[in-house]
Design a protein around this motif. Structure first.
Motif, short mmCIF file in Angstrom:
data_model
loop_
_atom_site.label_atom_id
_atom_site.label_comp_id
_atom_site.label_asym_id
_atom_site.label_seq_id
_atom_site.Cartn_x
_atom_site.Cartn_y
_atom_site.Cartn_z
N PRO A 92 32.03 39.97 40.18
CA PRO A 92 32.77 41.24 40.16
C PRO A 92 33.49 41.56 38.86
O PRO A 92 34.18 42.57 38.77
N ALA A 93 33.38 40.71 37.83
CA ALA A 93 34.01 41.00 36.53
C ALA A 93 33.03 40.67 35.42
O ALA A 93 32.21 39.75 35.55
N ASP A 94 33.09 41.42 34.32
CA ASP A 94 32.21 41.18 33.19
C ASP A 94 32.66 39.95 32.40
O ASP A 94 33.77 39.45 32.56
N ALA A 95 31.80 39.49 31.50
CA ALA A 95 32.08 38.29 30.71
C ALA A 95 33.31 38.44 29.83
O ALA A 95 33.98 37.46 29.52
N LEU A 145 41.63 39.80 35.63
CA LEU A 145 40.20 40.08 35.57
C LEU A 145 40.00 41.54 35.94
O LEU A 145 40.34 41.96 37.07
N ARG A 146 39.48 42.33 35.01
CA ARG A 146 39.18 43.75 35.30
C ARG A 146 37.93 43.77 36.16
O ARG A 146 36.85 43.32 35.76
N LEU A 147 38.08 44.27 37.38
CA LEU A 147 36.98 44.26 38.34
C LEU A 147 36.04 45.44 38.10
O LEU A 147 36.49 46.57 37.87
N THR A 148 34.75 45.16 38.14
CA THR A 148 33.73 46.19 37.96
C THR A 148 32.83 46.33 39.18
O THR A 148 32.02 47.25 39.25
#
Length: 431
Positions: free
Chosen positions: A163-166, A180-183
């Motif tokens: 659910p978060a980018d690298a 963690l910025r969720l995407t």
């Protein structure tokens, strides 16, 4: 109801702000509103013959909201040594009663926020990374002022479903939180796992007390509402792990100056400052571990003593099977925190030539409790120079008669290490 009783010699001065901490158990039912908590009441009370009489009271102190609880949350570090970096693996899962934590269908920025114990920090990109301005917010609202986490790795599910980018893990400089910025949505069922680099703090006795008072990790699922307000939808806290503290100012030197060759019995001084108090009443001991090429010497005629601030403390010395020397505190011996400690011991310098910067020339200082568990421990203390021996040495005199003033002696030897140009050959004759 919790009451704090002042003793007969204490008072609360007017106009002074006081703070205290106590443990509470949150209710099992979450707050109706995610941003509004229950009301608390705080009062000062005087005991009189007629009973308790209020001096001052605030019956409407705004409390904190109680959130629904995540199904699981855990933190597993690769190492637990203070003042050192490590990799922490974090796992969490969502309760079925919460349902899917929607990210894709909302216009509000969504974050997974981890709050670490005091003084913990996240390893971040250097100056070549995102430049961090002074932090004016906290948690997810400060994300734009933060730097990317180093060594962030998604473990499960695989990156394309995580659910978060690298590059989605960020932390403000010096903060004990990261976000963690969720995407993608967080679904019920899977246990989400990831790892990242964190830095364990330098510990003093005061810092240890501060951490122990609130040694827990907390995870929160947060959305940023209008007005840049953080709204926590669910959270969970778990007890933190104990850090292995490093003794400070560690050093080991020979008790006497001079050249030290291999195969010599010598007295050495191991000096340090412990972070944690140890005592004979608790069954504690100190362990000094020399390099593997050296051998501790104990027994009659062998020096072995412990001193604290130059005052000798009673201790029993014993050589351990692994090559260490144990100094077990006895009688009323006590080593307080943050004091100058010296352990004097005898060792045989061994058969190997050693340089101070050599990896094999490292000592380890430890304190252990009665169960053999480490209290403080500092590995990698640099040792001192041990010179190689000369082989096939001999002194061959021309004349061995007494009072011979024209005698000449021939010296023979073989070096075991190359001798550079400009070196000196030193011969010390009997007195």
């Amino acid at each position: 109801v919790a009451k704090l009783q002042l003793d007969g010699f204490s008072y609360l001065a007017a106009g002074v702000r006081f703070r205290f901490r106590l443990g509470v158990v949150n209710p099992t039912i979450p707050s109706v509103e995610r941003t509004v908590g229950e009301v608390w009441s705080i009062a000062s009370v005087e005991r009189t013959d007629a009973g308790e009489a209020y001096l001052e009271q605030n019956p409407a102190v705004e409390g904190y909201p109680v959130h629904s609880r995540l199904k699981s949350f855990s933190v597993i570090p690769e190492g637990r040594i203070s003042q050192s970096p490590t990799i922490a693996t974090i796992a969490l899962s969502i309760q079925s009663s919460l349902g899917v934590f929607e990210v894709v269908s909302t216009t509000q920025a969504s974050f997974l926020v981890i709050d670490m114990p005091l003084f913990f920090t996240v390893l971040q990109e250097g100056s070549e990374g995102t430049t961090a301005a002074p932090m004016s917010g906290t948690g997810a609202s400060a994300v734009m002022q933060s730097r990317t986490c180093l060594q962030f790795t998604s473990i499960y599910p695989e990156p394309k479903y995580f659910p978060a980018d690298a590059t989605g893990c960020v932390s403000a400089a010096g903060s004990n939180s990261f976000s963690l910025r969720l995407t993608r949505n967080l679904n019920v069922g899977p246990e989400y796992r990831f790892s990242l680099g964190i830095m364990h703090p330098v510990l003093t006795s005061v810092r240890m007390q501060q951490i122990n008072q609130a040694n827990y990790w907390q995870v929160r699922l947060v959305r940023i509402a209008s007005g840049n307000q953080e709204v926590t939808h669910t959270s969970r806290s778990e007890a933190g792990y104990r850090l292995l503290t490093l003794m400070q100012d560690c050093k080991v030197v020979p008790a006497r100056s001079g050249l030290l060759p291999v195969g010599l019995d010598i007295a050495v001084l191991a000096t340090f400052r412990p972070v944690t108090k140890i005592s004979a009443s608790a069954g504690d001991s100190l362990i000094i571990q020399p390099p593997t090429s050296m051998l501790p010497l104990v027994g009659e005629g062998r020096t072995c003593q412990l001193s604290v601030n130059a005052a000798i403390q009673p201790a029993v010395c014993e050589a351990l099977p692994d090559g260490g020397l144990q100094l077990k505190l006895v009688d009323d011996a006590e080593v307080p925190e943050e004091v100058a400690v010296t352990a004097e011991m005898m060792v045989n310098s061994g058969t190997d030539s050693l340089y101070p910067d050599q990896r094999e020339n490292r000592w380890t200082f430890s304190s252990v409790n009665a169960r053999g568990e480490f209290i403080d421990r500092t590995p990698g203390v640099p040792g001192f120079r041990v010179l190689p021996s000369l082989h096939n040495t001999a002194v061959l005199p021309k004349d061995i008669s007494a009072m011979s003033y024209t005698n000449h002696a021939e010296f023979r030897f073989e070096v075991t290490e190359a001798t550079p140009a400009g070196s000196l050959l030193v011969v010390v004759a009997p007195t």
